[in-house]
Structures are given as structure tokens and as C-alpha cells.
Design a protein around this motif. Sequence first.
Motif, PDB file in Angstrom:
ATOM      1  N   GLY A  25     -31.603 -28.371  53.780  1.00  0.00           N
ATOM      2  CA  GLY A  25     -32.661 -27.647  54.724  1.00  0.00           C
ATOM      3  C   GLY A  25     -32.516 -27.679  55.896  1.00  0.00           C
ATOM      4  N   THR A  26     -33.655 -28.321  56.733  1.00  0.00           N
ATOM      5  CA  THR A  26     -33.460 -28.561  58.172  1.00  0.00           C
ATOM      6  C   THR A  26     -33.240 -29.851  58.497  1.00  0.00           C
ATOM      7  OG1 THR A  26     -35.677 -28.647  58.240  1.00  0.00           O
ATOM      8  CG2 THR A  26     -34.965 -26.415  58.979  1.00  0.00           C
ATOM      9  N   LYS A  27     -33.141 -30.768  57.495  1.00  0.00           N
ATOM     10  CA  LYS A  27     -33.045 -32.082  57.578  1.00  0.00           C
ATOM     11  C   LYS A  27     -31.575 -32.749  57.806  1.00  0.00           C
ATOM     12  CE  LYS A  27     -35.029 -36.172  55.498  1.00  0.00           C
ATOM     13  NZ  LYS A  27     -35.299 -36.590  54.124  1.00  0.00           N
ATOM     14  N   PRO A  28     -30.910 -33.412  58.712  1.00  0.00           N
ATOM     15  CA  PRO A  28     -29.720 -33.896  58.580  1.00  0.00           C
ATOM     16  C   PRO A  28     -29.734 -35.115  57.735  1.00  0.00           C
ATOM     17  CG  PRO A  28     -30.499 -34.203  60.944  1.00  0.00           C
ATOM     18  CD  PRO A  28     -31.722 -33.430  60.074  1.00  0.00           C
ATOM     19  N   ILE A  29     -28.633 -35.227  56.990  1.00  0.00           N
ATOM     20  CA  ILE A  29     -28.780 -36.502  56.419  1.00  0.00           C
ATOM     21  C   ILE A  29     -27.315 -37.317  56.694  1.00  0.00           C
ATOM     22  CG2 ILE A  29     -28.564 -37.763  54.095  1.00  0.00           C
ATOM     23  CD1 ILE A  29     -30.492 -35.445  53.087  1.00  0.00           C
ATOM     24  N   ASP A  30     -27.676 -38.661  57.117  1.00  0.00           N
ATOM     25  CA  ASP A  30     -26.212 -39.101  57.823  1.00  0.00           C
ATOM     26  C   ASP A  30     -25.656 -40.022  56.470  1.00  0.00           C
ATOM     27  OD1 ASP A  30     -24.506 -40.684  58.805  1.00  0.00           O
ATOM     28  OD2 ASP A  30     -25.834 -41.731  60.374  1.00  0.00           O
ATOM     29  N   LEU A  31     -24.718 -39.523  55.855  1.00  0.00           N
ATOM     30  CA  LEU A  31     -23.972 -39.952  54.916  1.00  0.00           C
ATOM     31  C   LEU A  31     -23.298 -41.138  55.052  1.00  0.00           C
ATOM     32  CD1 LEU A  31     -22.916 -36.863  52.719  1.00  0.00           C
ATOM     33  CD2 LEU A  31     -24.951 -38.565  52.335  1.00  0.00           C
ATOM     34  N   LYS A  32     -22.496 -40.975  56.353  1.00  0.00           N
ATOM     35  CA  LYS A  32     -21.150 -41.937  56.765  1.00  0.00           C
ATOM     36  C   LYS A  32     -22.257 -43.279  56.956  1.00  0.00           C
ATOM     37  CE  LYS A  32     -17.348 -43.388  58.352  1.00  0.00           C
ATOM     38  NZ  LYS A  32     -17.615 -44.696  59.100  1.00  0.00           N
ATOM     39  N   SER A  33     -23.349 -43.202  57.660  1.00  0.00           N
ATOM     40  CA  SER A  33     -23.973 -44.619  57.965  1.00  0.00           C
ATOM     41  C   SER A  33     -24.223 -45.037  56.539  1.00  0.00           C
ATOM     42  CB  SER A  33     -25.155 -44.473  58.749  1.00  0.00           C
ATOM     43  OG  SER A  33     -26.054 -44.085  58.278  1.00  0.00           O
ATOM     44  N   ALA A  34     -24.860 -44.445  55.629  1.00  0.00           N
ATOM     45  CA  ALA A  34     -24.959 -45.117  54.264  1.00  0.00           C
ATOM     46  C   ALA A  34     -23.640 -45.748  53.697  1.00  0.00           C
ATOM     47  CB  ALA A  34     -25.473 -44.094  53.266  1.00  0.00           C
ATOM     48  N   VAL A  35     -22.556 -45.164  53.912  1.00  0.00           N
ATOM     49  CA  VAL A  35     -21.173 -45.589  53.367  1.00  0.00           C
ATOM     50  C   VAL A  35     -20.902 -47.074  54.401  1.00  0.00           C
ATOM     51  CG1 VAL A  35     -18.705 -45.457  53.349  1.00  0.00           C
ATOM     52  CG2 VAL A  35     -20.395 -43.667  52.364  1.00  0.00           C
ATOM     53  N   ASP A  36     -21.276 -46.753  55.724  1.00  0.00           N
ATOM     54  CA  ASP A  36     -21.053 -48.169  56.442  1.00  0.00           C
ATOM     55  C   ASP A  36     -21.899 -49.269  56.083  1.00  0.00           C
ATOM     56  OD1 ASP A  36     -19.213 -46.651  58.073  1.00  0.00           O
ATOM     57  OD2 ASP A  36     -20.531 -46.232  59.575  1.00  0.00           O
ATOM     58  N   ASN A  37     -23.452 -48.952  55.617  1.00  0.00           N
ATOM     59  CA  ASN A  37     -24.074 -49.928  55.274  1.00  0.00           C
ATOM     60  C   ASN A  37     -23.778 -50.631  53.932  1.00  0.00           C
ATOM     61  OD1 ASN A  37     -25.490 -50.012  57.674  1.00  0.00           O
ATOM     62  ND2 ASN A  37     -27.063 -48.279  56.874  1.00  0.00           N
ATOM     63  N   ALA A  38     -23.237 -49.760  53.227  1.00  0.00           N
ATOM     64  CA  ALA A  38     -22.771 -50.181  51.748  1.00  0.00           C
ATOM     65  C   ALA A  38     -21.371 -51.258  51.988  1.00  0.00           C
ATOM     66  CB  ALA A  38     -22.332 -49.075  51.003  1.00  0.00           C
ATOM     67  N   LEU A  39     -20.940 -51.138  53.047  1.00  0.00           N
ATOM     68  CA  LEU A  39     -19.607 -51.803  53.272  1.00  0.00           C
ATOM     69  C   LEU A  39     -19.742 -53.010  54.115  1.00  0.00           C
ATOM     70  CD1 LEU A  39     -16.948 -48.958  53.186  1.00  0.00           C
ATOM     71  CD2 LEU A  39     -17.799 -49.926  51.535  1.00  0.00           C
ATOM     72  N   ILE A  40     -20.679 -53.314  54.312  1.00  0.00           N
ATOM     73  CA  ILE A  40     -20.817 -54.576  55.373  1.00  0.00           C
ATOM     74  C   ILE A  40     -20.532 -55.772  54.598  1.00  0.00           C
ATOM     75  CG2 ILE A  40     -22.469 -56.008  56.475  1.00  0.00           C
ATOM     76  CD1 ILE A  40     -24.228 -53.484  56.931  1.00  0.00           C
ATOM     77  N   ASP A  41     -19.376 -56.506  55.049  1.00  0.00           N
ATOM     78  CA  ASP A  41     -18.900 -57.592  54.620  1.00  0.00           C
ATOM     79  C   ASP A  41     -17.968 -57.506  53.142  1.00  0.00           C
ATOM     80  OD1 ASP A  41     -20.181 -59.170  56.351  1.00  0.00           O
ATOM     81  OD2 ASP A  41     -21.944 -59.516  55.020  1.00  0.00           O
ATOM     82  N   ASP A  42     -17.784 -55.873  52.888  1.00  0.00           N
ATOM     83  CA  ASP A  42     -17.141 -55.681  51.874  1.00  0.00           C
ATOM     84  C   ASP A  42     -15.826 -55.854  51.963  1.00  0.00           C
ATOM     85  OD1 ASP A  42     -16.605 -53.695  49.482  1.00  0.00           O
ATOM     86  OD2 ASP A  42     -15.197 -53.047  51.118  1.00  0.00           O
ATOM     87  N   THR A  43     -15.151 -56.371  51.036  1.00  0.00           N
ATOM     88  CA  THR A  43     -13.502 -56.678  50.952  1.00  0.00           C
ATOM     89  C   THR A  43     -12.781 -55.762  50.238  1.00  0.00           C
ATOM     90  OG1 THR A  43     -13.949 -58.375  49.272  1.00  0.00           O
ATOM     91  CG2 THR A  43     -13.818 -59.165  51.406  1.00  0.00           C
ATOM     92  N   LEU A  44     -13.328 -54.961  49.105  1.00  0.00           N
ATOM     93  CA  LEU A  44     -12.621 -54.239  48.320  1.00  0.00           C
ATOM     94  C   LEU A  44     -12.197 -52.944  48.905  1.00  0.00           C
ATOM     95  CD1 LEU A  44     -15.048 -54.338  45.383  1.00  0.00           C
ATOM     96  CD2 LEU A  44     -12.579 -54.937  45.397  1.00  0.00           C
ATOM     97  N   ILE A  45     -12.831 -52.335  49.775  1.00  0.00           N
ATOM     98  CA  ILE A  45     -12.405 -51.016  50.254  1.00  0.00           C
ATOM     99  C   ILE A  45     -11.574 -51.104  51.537  1.00  0.00           C
ATOM    100  CG2 ILE A  45     -13.430 -48.926  51.764  1.00  0.00           C
ATOM    101  CD1 ILE A  45     -14.070 -49.038  48.515  1.00  0.00           C
ATOM    102  N   ARG A  46     -10.396 -50.519  51.214  1.00  0.00           N
ATOM    103  CA  ARG A  46      -9.348 -50.603  52.323  1.00  0.00           C
ATOM    104  C   ARG A  46      -9.674 -49.108  53.338  1.00  0.00           C
ATOM    105  NH1 ARG A  46      -5.383 -48.414  50.854  1.00  0.00           N
ATOM    106  NH2 ARG A  46      -5.737 -48.068  48.588  1.00  0.00           N
TER     107      ARG A  46
END
Length: 636
Positions: free
Chosen positions: A180-201
Motif C-alpha cells: 500500500g503506501t507503507k514502506p517496509i524495510d526488508l534489508k534492516s530486518a536481514v541486518d538485524n537477523a545477522l548481528i553476530d552471525d557467522t554463517l552468512i557469507r
Amino acid sequence: MNYPYQLTTQAAYEEAYRKSVENPEEFWAGVAENFVWRKKWDKVLEWNFTEPSIKWFIGGKLNITESCLDQWAKKQPDTPALIWEPNNPDDPGRTLTYKELLEKVIEFAVVLKNNGVKKGDRVCIYMPMIPELAIAMLACARIGAIHNIVFGGFSAKSIRDRIEDSKCSVVLTTDGVYRGTKPIDLKSAVDNALIDDTLIRRVIVYKHIDSDITMKEGRDVWWQDEVAKLQGQTLTDPIEEMDAEDMLFILYTSGSTGKPKGVVHTTGGYMVYITYTFVNVFQYKPGDVYFCTADIGWVTGHSYIVYGPLAAGATSLMFEGIPTYPDAGRFWDIVDKYKVNILYTAPTAIRSLMAFGTEPLKGKDLGSLKVIGSVGEPINLEAWQWYYDNVGKKNCPVVDTWWQTENGGILISTLAGVTPSIPTYATKPLPGVQPVLVDGNGKVLEGNNVAGNLCIKFPWPGMLRTTYGDHERCRVNYFATYPGYYFSGDGALRDENGNYRITGRVDDVINVSGHRIGTAEVESAINVQDSVVESAVVGYPHDIKGQALYAYVILDGNISEEDALQKINAAVNKEIGHFARPDKIQFVKGLPKTRSGKIMRRILRKIAEGEMNNLGDTTTLLNPEVVEEIKNHRVN
Ligand code: PRX
């Protein structure tokens, strides 16, 4: 071109059903011959439901994308494969022909390879409904990487859990999306998911809305830059030959425990089953425009937006937006604009549009529609009738399709215009599907006019093979309750003519707006709050969502109810996603428990449903006094 396996008369359905039960191997081999195989299978089926072990088309070699793309790129290169309708109706959409889609898939398959993705690697996809999502899936399948799509409404924590459980090494996402008119920031959800992550290259980001996001040096690259690097090069198609039983994808789904399960589907059987069911249930005819309104993040989108329609050479329309933007006539505008012939949607969408009356339908030409379908939850009579009368104009068969993530494809449904539709009934099993109803003790209920727990007694090619990384969980969840049967978790009744009506879940799973939510998962999310002592979540009927969540929560007394409410909602948003937030939260002093300490959900369910005078015997409870208190403070 027609489909040799398309059943176009009731007699043909009955004949196919009989054959599929008498000689399933011969039956499915006959269907499978219509697909592209690099090497034919040596044996059709080996199975037991004890371990369980299920193998179809053993020894067969293929790449599913050759059935979905290459064959059609040769036979009908200019036929639209995907039509994309963007969120904003004023933006131009896009159409990709089979030839163009194949080229894009090979191109992105090379990008994946260049970024180190190999056969067998798991790739997490967290993308909105844009053609690149389908391209990403198919490119994974092309190189034998296993996709794990996470629906865009899930939180960072849910992404992380799924990445960890399936040990993904790469994430594909976009800078964001407008709903709709609402922007949704998918990338920051990914960034937050990857804090201290060691799997994702590597994180590959498709620039979609041009929003301001941060890219992490050394990890994040732009999709468009990676594609641009290939310009001017002659690409070598990195296609891999796969075994029929190699994994195609993992898709997480809720169950009765706090942790979602990674349902595993494999290549050969899945391809054959979903295409067979797509062609037969919807009676797709070449040239038809088919529109499934689901999100590809759920199984319906996997099977009936991407793989099934494409393997049938169909034209599949994907829609990025929501049914009420810019107004509640959006679906009808799309049907009119593209002359859609087949519409497949969910009861919750129908009910929410019903609430706007028939005004939004005025002036929209829906005359192209031939078939209208429903999936995701039981469709109530009122919604069925509204759909049939106002959308189908009393002229289109309604197919009420019952199936589950674990099933891969539709198991029980009318075949449009071929077998009779009955309001609120899914009706008859598809060929190859052998349902049984059992009572609570596992006794099979023979004959008609019976109600019980819905099981399947024989394998079908599209069924799950395991739950990722934990085969025992698959056994316990689906094959141990009633030994010898796959147990769906749904209740059903069979009428005097052998038609099935699904009555809903019999376990602690709730279908909220067609989203499957395990109450245990929501309880775990609520319990994350320090001030929460204990919680119990149940479902109750809701006019639009079908079912909604009602949470009973005990607090430790160190927080105000107002603050607790806010914190609990925030916790559910963070742990799962906004769609899992309870509609009602009641703070209670105690929860009704049995003498062995088990929460009596039956009583909580009745209170949530407003059936206060019909609670059954409460005298055997450990704490019968809490029932009165809960009743008195019920949230209306
Ligand atoms: O309870 C049934 C309900 O949805 C559950 C499966 O949810 P999920 O795995 O998310 O897949 C949804 C899309 C296939 C089932 O256990 N369900 C699905 N379709 C129907 C249905 N209930 C009644 N009628 C249906 N047609």
C-alpha cells in the motif's frame, strides 16, 4: 497443446482415481512421462510410514527448471510465463515470456555461482512479490541450491532462526517494498537477523524501491551490479543434474511446539504432483491467465504461482500489493486489466472484501473468469456464496482446495467444472490420495456420514520427505500419532456421498487469516517478557480472519497491565512478526490446570469463544476457582 493427463469428465476422474489406488506406480509413471527427465527412473516408489521413508522416481535424473522453463522456451518462447502487477497501479508492470524468464534465470544462476553458491547449499530468500523472487528460486533450483524462503512479514528473529536451523550461507533480499503506501524495510530486518552471525557469507540485495539502506562491506552486494558484471560475456549455463530425491526446498511451518519445522520437499515427485494437480483442479487450458493471490513466501505461492503453473507452460500472474490498495476493488481491477481466467485466493481475503459490499465490483468486467478457487482455511457458507454470486457471477465453479505445506500440493478438491462443487466442502480426493478418518484411538471410521481425524494412508509424490536436520521430529509429528498413517492435524467429516468437509485443526495450531500459527510459538514469544509468569494462547472465531488469537497471561505484579500489553505486543512482533499478535490479551491470576499440571485449553477456548455456560466438568481441576475469575474478566 493439451495435457495428456488432464481429466475432463467425471468418468475420467473416477477411472483415474480407481487406477491410482489399484496400481499407484503405473498410474504415477504415466503422469511423470509428460515431464522433462535427463534419465528415466528405475523404480517408481519405495516407502514405509514407520521410519518414515518415502522415495519417488528412484534413480530418475532431472532439473526441475527444464520442465518449468526450457521446454516452453523452445515450444512457446513468446508466451508470457509471469505477469507482474506492482503495488502501485500507476507503475508499469512487467511481463516475462518463457524465453526471457529462462534467460534471467540462467543469468542469476551464474551470479549465484560467482558468489560461491554450490549444489546442496542452502539459500535464504527474504523478498517481496516481484519477478526477481521467482527468478531467485528458479536460479537456485537450476544450480541445485536449496531455497529456504522466509515470508516478508516475519521478524528478524524468525529469519535468524530459519537461517540457523537450515545453515544457510547466502541471503537474497531487497532494499524494501511498499505495501500500500507503507514502506517496509526488508534489508534492516536481514541486518538485524545477522548481528553476530557467522554463517552468512553473502547478502545479495535487489534495488527495488531505492531506499536508503546500509550495505556491509565484504558481505553485501547489489543484485543489479552482479548482473551488470556479466554484460558482454557469453554465459555458460551452470545447470546441475539432480536426483529425483534431491532436496528442492525447505519451508518452515508452525506446529504444536515452540519451534517451526523445516518441511523438506524433493525434486521429482513434487514437480509431477503439483503440475498434475494444477492442471486438473483448475482445468487450466493453454492461453488462460491464472492469478493466485498468495505470497510466494507460503507454500501456495511455491507450488501454485511458480513451479506448478510454469511446469504446465501456463501464464501466472503475480501481484505485489494488497487487496485494499488503492481501494477494495484492486483484485477486480487486475482481473479486468489482464482478463484473468482463473482466480485462486483465500477465504480471509474474500471476507475482508465482502465487508466493503459489492460497490467495488461495479464497472469491473469479470467476464473472463472461468474458475475461482479457495485455500488456506475452511470457507464459511456466507463467504462461499458471496464469492460464487458476485465474483463468479454464478457462472464459475468454486474449487475449495484442501492441503498443507507438508503435502506439497492439493489433496482434496473439486476439479473445476468436472466434479461437483458443494459449498463448504473440499469434496473428493485427487487421484493418488487415499484419505481415512480415524477416531481418537486410531480406529478407522469406515463408511460414510462419519467425522474424525483426517489421515492419509498411502504416499503421494508431493508429500514431505523429512523435517530438515531432524527426521525424528518428522516421524513424531506426522507418522506416530496413528501408526501407519500420515496425520494431517485436521478434523473432517465425510458425507453420505463420500465428500469431505474440513472442520479445522484438532491440534494447537490456529489458522489466522490463512497464516498458520502454532499457539506454543506465540506463548514462547510472550514468555520472553521478564514480567510474564505464564501464558496460554487459544483461537476463537473471527469474522474476517477466520480465527484470531486470545492470550491469557499471568504477570508477576511488577508491571502495570498497560505496560505489559505494549511489551507483549512488541515481543511478538520481534520474535515472530506482526501477523502473530493476539487480538485479545487477558491478564489472569491463574490458568486452569489438571492435577498433573497441564493447562486445560479446552476451557480457555470455550471462554474465548464466549461459550461460558458450557465449560463441562471443572471440578476435577487443580484450581477450579480461577475459572470464575477468568470468565468474569473476559475480553469482549
Ligand atoms: O487446517 C488446514 C488449513 O490450513 C492448514 C495448512 O496450512 P498451511 O500449511 O499453511 O498451508 C496452507 C495452504 C495450503 C491445514 O491443516 N486449510 C488449508 N486449506 C484448507 C484448509 N482448511 C479447510 N479448507 C481448506 N480448503
